[in-house]
Motif scaffolding. Structure first.
Motif, PDB file in Angstrom:
ATOM      1  N   ARG A 139      -8.583   4.153   6.558  1.00 47.27           N
ATOM      2  CA  ARG A 139      -9.853   4.148   7.063  1.00 47.27           C
ATOM      3  C   ARG A 139     -10.734   4.877   5.809  1.00 47.27           C
ATOM      4  NH1 ARG A 139     -11.151   6.546  13.181  1.00 47.27           N
ATOM      5  NH2 ARG A 139     -13.047   7.083  12.046  1.00 47.27           N
ATOM      6  N   PRO A 140     -11.692   4.133   5.369  1.00 40.35           N
ATOM      7  CA  PRO A 140     -12.565   4.550   4.295  1.00 40.35           C
ATOM      8  C   PRO A 140     -13.382   5.817   4.738  1.00 40.35           C
ATOM      9  CG  PRO A 140     -13.429   2.705   5.192  1.00 40.35           C
ATOM     10  CD  PRO A 140     -12.139   2.712   6.072  1.00 40.35           C
ATOM     11  N   ASP A 141     -13.707   6.107   6.179  1.00 40.47           N
ATOM     12  CA  ASP A 141     -14.589   7.284   6.529  1.00 40.47           C
ATOM     13  C   ASP A 141     -13.522   8.402   6.658  1.00 40.47           C
ATOM     14  OD1 ASP A 141     -13.218   6.289   8.691  1.00 40.47           O
ATOM     15  OD2 ASP A 141     -14.788   6.964  10.032  1.00 40.47           O
ATOM     16  N   SER A 142     -12.557   8.382   6.238  1.00 47.04           N
ATOM     17  CA  SER A 142     -11.573   9.693   6.570  1.00 47.04           C
ATOM     18  C   SER A 142     -11.757  10.825   5.452  1.00 47.04           C
ATOM     19  CB  SER A 142      -9.999   9.337   6.516  1.00 47.04           C
ATOM     20  OG  SER A 142      -9.443  10.535   6.470  1.00 47.04           O
ATOM     21  N   LEU A 143     -12.021  12.169   5.831  1.00 43.69           N
ATOM     22  CA  LEU A 143     -12.430  13.237   4.926  1.00 43.69           C
ATOM     23  C   LEU A 143     -11.116  14.120   5.025  1.00 43.69           C
ATOM     24  CD1 LEU A 143     -15.850  13.964   6.027  1.00 43.69           C
ATOM     25  CD2 LEU A 143     -15.060  12.680   4.096  1.00 43.69           C
ATOM     26  N   LEU A 144     -10.050  13.684   5.838  1.00 42.75           N
ATOM     27  CA  LEU A 144      -8.734  14.445   6.021  1.00 42.75           C
ATOM     28  C   LEU A 144      -7.540  14.202   5.121  1.00 42.75           C
ATOM     29  CD1 LEU A 144      -8.553  14.023   9.841  1.00 42.75           C
ATOM     30  CD2 LEU A 144      -9.696  16.112   8.630  1.00 42.75           C
ATOM     31  N   GLY A 145      -7.634  12.910   4.312  1.00 47.22           N
ATOM     32  CA  GLY A 145      -6.561  12.722   3.550  1.00 47.22           C
ATOM     33  C   GLY A 145      -6.888  12.903   2.057  1.00 47.22           C
ATOM     34  N   VAL A 146      -5.961  12.201   1.202  1.00 45.66           N
ATOM     35  CA  VAL A 146      -6.038  12.139  -0.190  1.00 45.66           C
ATOM     36  C   VAL A 146      -6.375  10.666  -0.792  1.00 45.66           C
ATOM     37  CG1 VAL A 146      -4.992  12.761  -2.275  1.00 45.66           C
ATOM     38  CG2 VAL A 146      -4.554  13.984  -0.116  1.00 45.66           C
ATOM     39  N   SER A 147      -7.366  10.636  -1.483  1.00 42.85           N
ATOM     40  CA  SER A 147      -7.624   9.277  -2.015  1.00 42.85           C
ATOM     41  C   SER A 147      -6.560   8.979  -2.981  1.00 42.85           C
ATOM     42  CB  SER A 147      -9.078   9.112  -2.747  1.00 42.85           C
ATOM     43  OG  SER A 147     -10.239   9.331  -1.786  1.00 42.85           O
ATOM     44  N   GLY A 148      -6.043   7.593  -2.955  1.00 42.57           N
ATOM     45  CA  GLY A 148      -4.934   7.276  -3.910  1.00 42.57           C
ATOM     46  C   GLY A 148      -3.669   7.881  -3.512  1.00 42.57           C
ATOM     47  N   LEU A 149      -3.316   8.426  -2.512  1.00 47.47           N
ATOM     48  CA  LEU A 149      -2.186   8.796  -2.087  1.00 47.47           C
ATOM     49  C   LEU A 149      -1.044   7.648  -2.003  1.00 47.47           C
ATOM     50  CD1 LEU A 149      -0.139  11.353  -1.131  1.00 47.47           C
ATOM     51  CD2 LEU A 149      -1.140  10.943   1.328  1.00 47.47           C
ATOM     52  N   MET A 150      -1.506   6.764  -1.252  1.00 44.33           N
ATOM     53  CA  MET A 150      -0.743   5.585  -0.910  1.00 44.33           C
ATOM     54  C   MET A 150      -0.024   5.007  -2.182  1.00 44.33           C
ATOM     55  SD  MET A 150       0.417   5.183   2.076  1.00 44.33           S
ATOM     56  CE  MET A 150       0.967   3.409   2.098  1.00 44.33           C
ATOM     57  N   GLU A 151      -0.969   4.716  -3.307  1.00 41.06           N
ATOM     58  CA  GLU A 151      -0.466   4.231  -4.695  1.00 41.06           C
ATOM     59  C   GLU A 151       0.412   5.229  -5.192  1.00 41.06           C
ATOM     60  OE1 GLU A 151      -2.770   3.161  -8.849  1.00 41.06           O
ATOM     61  OE2 GLU A 151      -3.828   3.804  -6.998  1.00 41.06           O
ATOM     62  N   VAL A 152       0.386   6.498  -5.209  1.00 40.73           N
ATOM     63  CA  VAL A 152       1.397   7.148  -5.722  1.00 40.73           C
ATOM     64  C   VAL A 152       2.599   7.048  -4.998  1.00 40.73           C
ATOM     65  CG1 VAL A 152       1.915   9.737  -6.317  1.00 40.73           C
ATOM     66  CG2 VAL A 152      -0.275   9.121  -6.448  1.00 40.73           C
TER      67      VAL A 152
END
Length: 482
Positions: free
Chosen positions: A291-304
């Motif tokens: 979800r692009p509107d999420s403020l809870l997670g970490v941008s780029g986490l899935m790539e890592v």
């Protein structure tokens, strides 16, 4: 006097047999409780509630105008599970979690079970919890479902059945540990005489498992618990587990992806994180992937994660095994991957996307329990015998509009256990959620969370729907106790 007039109501009772006599495993407890006066029992119960209050043992009810934060209801009369019963449960849980892990890995890498038509491919590929972004993922050691909470119930026949699987972010284990701490102060002698198996080592087992699944090359893995924050219903548990594992409790805003790694902000600068025990649903863990509107997670986490530089427990995508329509196929899944019959049976289930099942469900709503495939916490559910004609019509329309999203099951006669009501005991329906850790080996915590439907006659045990909990005593064999 406290048990005078106690009536099992025709249900299997965890403490008394059909003749009203205490079961052999419960005799010591019965004698101790029966010897208490009403005032003394009330003092024990009040002391337990005050201990919960002082410890801040709470949960959150979303949308409650009277206030969201509540002390978790607790009844001091424990539920007892014999050593023989637990052996059966433990073997069944190990088998189930092992097979479901193979299933998840297959779905995201090979889809052999779909090609062999054991499960209809459309059922999986149309699931809301199927994550295309997880295709091709290779978690360390091939483990996807590191922490599981499987809900078990007993029907009138006294047999245990699996009601549902919870492989995304199962909650409640902190209440197990806190319940036990309170009970050991309340009935210390009975613990020793009954050889009750301990649960206090769970945080240590959890921490070792998280270290085991760290990325290759992480010699001293840094572990953190990722929480949505203080407004989450299970925030108490997030902070509790972080504290007892001795690791950091972080929110998405505390983390950043730098140079291909997940880094944690600290007072001394950035520190690399190797393992995240995430308590955030897939949708919110990475706005660049989900979800692009999420403020809870970490941008780029899935790539890592995909690059193998951070481990996530549980792995993203495990929710496919939680889907209640997929649940109906778990006995076939176990047979497919292990060649064995399921040790713990499913509750008979009607899958509404199949025409014959859907017609039967719509014609018999007053007899059935209907569940939405991806809801939890007792929401999105119709308990047919306790429903109104208007509610049944609403569900019939919803089922016909989206058959894939609904299953139905017979209304079970959930087992009951005594709870304190004013100055006496009454039976209330219970279930059991044991916790399973999958690391170097599969560890099943002896016991689990016994949830209680505190409302008289209710079959819904969820805390958000007025439920509470009991301590669960798994008895050890005297000769096996040092």
């Amino acid at each position: 006097m406290l048990f005078d007039g106690y009536d099992s109501g025709g249900f299997f009772d965890e403490m008394f047999d059909a003749q009203g006599n205490p079961r052999p495993a419960a005799r010591l407890l019965f004698q101790r409780v029966a010897a208490l006066g009403d005032g003394e029992l009330r003092r024990y119960q009040q002391a337990a509630e005050q201990a919960f209050f002082r410890a801040g043992i709470t949960f959150t009810v979303y949308g409650d105008e009277a206030g969201t934060e509540r002390i978790f209801p607790f009844d001091i009369i424990p539920r007892i599970v014999t050593a023989e019963e637990w052996d059966h449960i433990e073997r069944g849980l190990r088998q189930r979690v092992y097979a479901l892990n193979l299933f998840i890995d297959d779905i995201y890498n090979f889809q052999k079970i779909l090609k062999d038509r054991v499960i209809p491919p459309d059922l999986i590929l149309s699931a809301k919890s199927y994550r295309k972004a997880c295709a091709g993922l290779k978690p360390p050691h091939g483990i996807w479902c590191h922490i599981s909470g499987t809900d078990l119930v007993r029907d009138r026949d006294g047999e245990y059945y699996v009601l549902e699987d919870n492989l995304r972010t199962p909650s409640g284990v902190s209440y197990v540990l806190q319940n036990r701490e309170v009970m050991q102060r309340t009935f210390p002698q009975i613990f020793e005489q009954n050889h009750v198996r301990p649960v206090s080592a769970y945080p240590s087992h959890l921490y070792r498992m998280l270290q085991y699944v760290a990325p290759a090359g992480a010699t001293s893995p840094c572990v953190a618990v990722l929480t949505p924050g203080v407004y989450n219903s299970a925030y108490f548990e997030h902070s509790f587990l972080a504290k007892f594992m001795g690791v950091e409790l972080v929110e998405g805003r505390d983390l950043v992806v730098m140079d291909g790694y997940v880094m944690m902000r600290t007072t001394k600068g950035f520190e690399r994180v190797d393992v995240l025990y995430r308590r955030i649903d897939d949708d919110f863990i990475d706005p660049m992937t989900f979800r692009p509107d999420s403020l809870l997670g970490v941008s780029g986490l899935m790539e890592v994660y995909r690059a193998g530089r951070v481990s996530l427990a549980n792995a993203p995508g495990t929710g496919i095994a939680d889907d209640k329509a997929v649940y109906a196929y778990v006995p076939k899944i176990i047979k497919y991957y292990t060649g064995e019959d399921a040790i713990l049976p499913n509750v008979p289930t009607y899958v509404c996307w199949e025409d014959k099942d859907r017609q039967y469900v719509c014609d018999n709503l007053e007899k059935l329990v209907v569940k939405a495939a991806n809801e939890s916490g007792g929401y999105g559910m119709l308990v047919g015998p306790h429903s109104t004609a208007e509610q049944r019509e609403q569900f019939k329309r919803a089922i016909n509009a989206d058959p894939r999203n609904y299953i139905a099951q017979p209304t079970l006669g959930l087992s009951r256990a005594p709870v304190i009501v004013d100055d006496h005991f009454e039976g209330r329906h219970v279930d059991l959620r044991p916790y399973v850790l999958y690391g170097q080996e599969i560890f099943v915590l002896p016991g689990g969370l016994t949830r209680v439907a505190l409302k008289k006659g209710s079959l819904v045990v969820n805390s958000s729907q007025g439920g509470g909990s009991k301590d669960t005593w798994v008895l050890g064999r005297p000769e096996a106790v040092c």
